[in-house]
Design a protein around this motif. Structure first.
Motif, PDB file in Angstrom:
ATOM      1  N   GLU A 264       0.810  -1.209   0.000  1.00 57.33           N
ATOM      2  CA  GLU A 264       0.000   0.000   0.000  1.00 57.33           C
ATOM      3  C   GLU A 264       0.849   1.266   0.000  1.00 57.33           C
ATOM      4  O   GLU A 264       0.538   2.238  -0.701  1.00 57.33           O
ATOM      5  CB  GLU A 264      -0.946  -0.003   1.212  1.00 57.33           C
ATOM      6  N   ALA A 265       1.933   1.254   0.773  1.00 58.86           N
ATOM      7  CA  ALA A 265       2.804   2.438   0.818  1.00 58.86           C
ATOM      8  C   ALA A 265       3.416   2.702  -0.545  1.00 58.86           C
ATOM      9  O   ALA A 265       3.563   3.857  -0.968  1.00 58.86           O
ATOM     10  CB  ALA A 265       3.894   2.242   1.875  1.00 58.86           C
ATOM     11  N   SER A 266       3.781   1.634  -1.255  1.00 62.18           N
ATOM     12  CA  SER A 266       4.368   1.794  -2.591  1.00 62.18           C
ATOM     13  C   SER A 266       3.355   2.375  -3.570  1.00 62.18           C
ATOM     14  O   SER A 266       3.692   3.236  -4.392  1.00 62.18           O
ATOM     15  CB  SER A 266       4.874   0.437  -3.096  1.00 62.18           C
ATOM     16  N   ILE A 267       2.101   1.923  -3.499  1.00 63.79           N
ATOM     17  CA  ILE A 267       1.068   2.443  -4.391  1.00 63.79           C
ATOM     18  C   ILE A 267       0.828   3.925  -4.101  1.00 63.79           C
ATOM     19  O   ILE A 267       0.667   4.740  -5.016  1.00 63.79           O
ATOM     20  CB  ILE A 267      -0.234   1.636  -4.246  1.00 63.79           C
ATOM     21  N   ARG A 268       0.819   4.283  -2.836  1.00 60.81           N
ATOM     22  CA  ARG A 268       0.656   5.694  -2.474  1.00 60.81           C
ATOM     23  C   ARG A 268       1.814   6.532  -3.029  1.00 60.81           C
ATOM     24  O   ARG A 268       1.615   7.639  -3.533  1.00 60.81           O
ATOM     25  CB  ARG A 268       0.616   5.848  -0.948  1.00 60.81           C
ATOM     26  N   GLU A 269       3.017   5.979  -2.946  1.00 58.85           N
ATOM     27  CA  GLU A 269       4.184   6.692  -3.459  1.00 58.85           C
ATOM     28  C   GLU A 269       4.073   6.906  -4.971  1.00 58.85           C
ATOM     29  O   GLU A 269       4.380   7.988  -5.481  1.00 58.85           O
ATOM     30  CB  GLU A 269       5.441   5.890  -3.137  1.00 58.85           C
ATOM     31  N   GLN A 270       3.614   5.879  -5.681  1.00 54.14           N
ATOM     32  CA  GLN A 270       3.477   5.994  -7.127  1.00 54.14           C
ATOM     33  C   GLN A 270       2.352   6.960  -7.507  1.00 54.14           C
ATOM     34  O   GLN A 270       2.464   7.692  -8.491  1.00 54.14           O
ATOM     35  CB  GLN A 270       3.228   4.618  -7.746  1.00 54.14           C
ATOM     36  N   PHE A 271       1.279   6.957  -6.746  1.00 48.43           N
ATOM     37  CA  PHE A 271       0.190   7.910  -6.997  1.00 48.43           C
ATOM     38  C   PHE A 271       0.713   9.339  -6.823  1.00 48.43           C
ATOM     39  O   PHE A 271       0.456  10.216  -7.662  1.00 48.43           O
ATOM     40  CB  PHE A 271      -0.964   7.642  -6.033  1.00 48.43           C
ATOM     41  N   THR A 272       1.459   9.565  -5.763  1.00 50.99           N
ATOM     42  CA  THR A 272       2.028  10.890  -5.516  1.00 50.99           C
ATOM     43  C   THR A 272       2.996  11.279  -6.622  1.00 50.99           C
ATOM     44  O   THR A 272       3.041  12.442  -7.055  1.00 50.99           O
ATOM     45  CB  THR A 272       2.754  10.910  -4.154  1.00 50.99           C
ATOM     46  N   ARG A 273       3.760  10.300  -7.113  1.00 54.18           N
ATOM     47  CA  ARG A 273       4.683  10.574  -8.219  1.00 54.18           C
ATOM     48  C   ARG A 273       3.924  10.997  -9.468  1.00 54.18           C
ATOM     49  O   ARG A 273       4.330  11.927 -10.181  1.00 54.18           O
ATOM     50  CB  ARG A 273       5.531   9.332  -8.498  1.00 54.18           C
ATOM     51  N   ALA A 274       2.815  10.321  -9.754  1.00 54.50           N
ATOM     52  CA  ALA A 274       2.008  10.680 -10.926  1.00 54.50           C
ATOM     53  C   ALA A 274       1.495  12.106 -10.805  1.00 54.50           C
ATOM     54  O   ALA A 274       1.498  12.870 -11.782  1.00 54.50           O
ATOM     55  CB  ALA A 274       0.850   9.697 -11.085  1.00 54.50           C
ATOM     56  N   VAL A 275       1.054  12.484  -9.624  1.00 55.12           N
ATOM     57  CA  VAL A 275       0.574  13.851  -9.387  1.00 55.12           C
ATOM     58  C   VAL A 275       1.691  14.861  -9.630  1.00 55.12           C
ATOM     59  O   VAL A 275       1.496  15.889 -10.295  1.00 55.12           O
ATOM     60  CB  VAL A 275       0.019  13.979  -7.955  1.00 55.12           C
ATOM     61  N   LYS A 276       2.875  14.568  -9.128  1.00 54.99           N
ATOM     62  CA  LYS A 276       3.999  15.502  -9.291  1.00 54.99           C
ATOM     63  C   LYS A 276       4.419  15.626 -10.749  1.00 54.99           C
ATOM     64  O   LYS A 276       4.790  16.714 -11.213  1.00 54.99           O
ATOM     65  CB  LYS A 276       5.173  15.046  -8.425  1.00 54.99           C
ATOM     66  N   LEU A 277       4.367  14.518 -11.498  1.00 53.75           N
ATOM     67  CA  LEU A 277       4.684  14.586 -12.921  1.00 53.75           C
ATOM     68  C   LEU A 277       3.666  15.447 -13.659  1.00 53.75           C
ATOM     69  O   LEU A 277       4.019  16.219 -14.556  1.00 53.75           O
ATOM     70  CB  LEU A 277       4.716  13.179 -13.516  1.00 53.75           C
ATOM     71  N   ALA A 278       2.392  15.305 -13.289  1.00 54.79           N
ATOM     72  CA  ALA A 278       1.352  16.123 -13.917  1.00 54.79           C
ATOM     73  C   ALA A 278       1.560  17.602 -13.604  1.00 54.79           C
ATOM     74  O   ALA A 278       1.375  18.467 -14.466  1.00 54.79           O
ATOM     75  CB  ALA A 278      -0.030  15.664 -13.445  1.00 54.79           C
ATOM     76  N   GLN A 279       1.951  17.899 -12.376  1.00 55.96           N
ATOM     77  CA  GLN A 279       2.212  19.285 -12.002  1.00 55.96           C
ATOM     78  C   GLN A 279       3.425  19.838 -12.741  1.00 55.96           C
ATOM     79  O   GLN A 279       3.420  20.985 -13.196  1.00 55.96           O
ATOM     80  CB  GLN A 279       2.430  19.383 -10.484  1.00 55.96           C
ATOM     81  N   ARG A 280       4.441  19.013 -12.898  1.00 52.27           N
ATOM     82  CA  ARG A 280       5.675  19.479 -13.534  1.00 52.27           C
ATOM     83  C   ARG A 280       5.552  19.580 -15.050  1.00 52.27           C
ATOM     84  O   ARG A 280       5.999  20.562 -15.655  1.00 52.27           O
ATOM     85  CB  ARG A 280       6.819  18.516 -13.192  1.00 52.27           C
ATOM     86  N   ASP A 281       4.942  18.572 -15.674  1.00 52.88           N
ATOM     87  CA  ASP A 281       4.930  18.478 -17.132  1.00 52.88           C
ATOM     88  C   ASP A 281       3.608  18.899 -17.769  1.00 52.88           C
ATOM     89  O   ASP A 281       3.506  18.939 -18.989  1.00 52.88           O
ATOM     90  CB  ASP A 281       5.240  17.042 -17.570  1.00 52.88           C
ATOM     91  N   GLY A 282       2.595  19.176 -16.955  1.00 52.57           N
ATOM     92  CA  GLY A 282       1.297  19.573 -17.509  1.00 52.57           C
ATOM     93  C   GLY A 282       0.296  18.441 -17.542  1.00 52.57           C
ATOM     94  O   GLY A 282      -0.901  18.660 -17.433  1.00 52.57           O
ATOM     95  N   TYR A 283       0.781  17.213 -17.696  1.00 52.51           N
ATOM     96  CA  TYR A 283      -0.115  16.053 -17.646  1.00 52.51           C
ATOM     97  C   TYR A 283       0.690  14.784 -17.419  1.00 52.51           C
ATOM     98  O   TYR A 283       1.912  14.748 -17.634  1.00 52.51           O
ATOM     99  CB  TYR A 283      -0.938  15.926 -18.920  1.00 52.51           C
TER     100      TYR A 283
END
Length: 301
Positions: A183-202
């Motif tokens: 579960e912690a790993s999935i949360r980390e990956q979800f957060t990573r996806a959010v940060k990529l969207a913030q950085r790259d636009g999507y």
């Protein structure tokens, strides 16, 4: 004299400008059609969550129909040959297949997965790394007006060069949410996806209807940052394509250290005078009013 109306206009315009530039996050849940209990929980999530249905799954038609009725975007999750040695599922695409056989398999899949608007690969490292194999796939998809979401199971995928000369648009997965069922790993990956969207636009993230993944999404989707908007993959077709392979599932690439180092801190000889409140507001108003977006809005009203 302080003008509240000017401040209000400036803040509203600034908020609108920021909202237009919000990061877009697309989440696709693969392997639909085998786990109705967990899949029905996914269909209770926001309609922007999309689903990819395995054509030969026992509940394929049922879940594709329910997803469409709930406003979710539906993709065909088509098995493609991997490089690893393992038994292939029925109607798995291989590079050696003829164009006619690939056309038959995709045609059958469109019947089994109604309402699909796109297609992505299930496994497929061998197939997607074959230029000739993917050219045959793209020629068939061109007849259906489908887009292709590359799951990026291998870094040298040929989906983009194979699509040349067709009208098929290609998207790329950036993050796998649940390579690990921790579960912690999935949360980390979800957060990573959010940060990529913030950085790259999507960014596009792919997960699966595992109980742990479903639980993490149920917990984290309601607390998405305000600058992130959930979108369907088809809403990203006109975005500039990220050329990176995105093959790293769990370990983000470390940024390179900056080569430039500042010579020092510039210090003012005398303390700078404070900016009057009215002048600060005027500067914000002037800056926002000169932006192309606000000028275009002004021409409409």
């Amino acid at each position: 004299m302080f003008q509240p109306r000017k401040l209000s206009i400036a803040l509203c315009a600034l908020f609108f400008t920021l909202s237009v530039q919000a990061g877009k996050l697309s989440i696709v849940i693969d392997d639909f059609g085998y786990r109705p209990v967990e899949e029905n929980k996914v269909l209770q999530m926001p309609a922007a969550i999309s689903v990819a249905v395995l054509p030969n799954a026992p509940h394929a038609r049922e879940m594709a129909t329910k997803a469409h009725q709930g406003g979710h975007e539906v993709l065909i999750h088509l098995p493609m040959a991997p490089l690893s040695k393992q038994p292939l599922e029925k109607d798995t695409l291989t590079p050696e297949m003829s164009s006619e056989e690939i056309a038959r398999i995709i045609r059958d899949a469109t019947v089994k997965v109604p309402f699909a608007v796109g297609l992505n690969n299930h496994m497929g490292s061998k197939m997607t790394s074959s230029l000739s194999g993917m050219q045959k796939v793209m020629q068939v998809l061109n007849q259906y007006n489908y887009y292709f979401l590359d799951s990026m199971t291998i870094g040298n995928s040929q989906s983009i060069p194979a699509s040349q000369g067709t009208h098929v648009k290609v998207l790329k997965r950036r993050v796998f949410l649940d390579d690990s069922q921790n579960e912690a790993s999935i949360r980390e990956q979800f957060t990573r996806a959010v940060k990529l969207a913030q950085r790259d636009g999507y960014a596009i993230a792919i997960g699966h209807p595992h109980p742990t993944t479903v639980r993490v999404l149920q917990q984290m989707l309601p607390s998405l940052p305000g600058d992130i908007t959930l979108v369907r993959p088809s809403q990203l077709l006109n975005e500039p394509l990220h050329q990176g392979s995105g093959l790293s599932h769990t370990t983000p690439t470390k940024p390179l250290p900056p080569k430039f180092s500042a010579p020092g801190v510039c210090k003012a000889r005398k303390p700078l005078p404070p900016v009057p409140q009215r002048r600060a507001v005027d500067l914000v108003v002037e800056s926002v009013s000169e932006s192309p977006l606000i000028k275009q809005l002004g021409s409409l009203f």
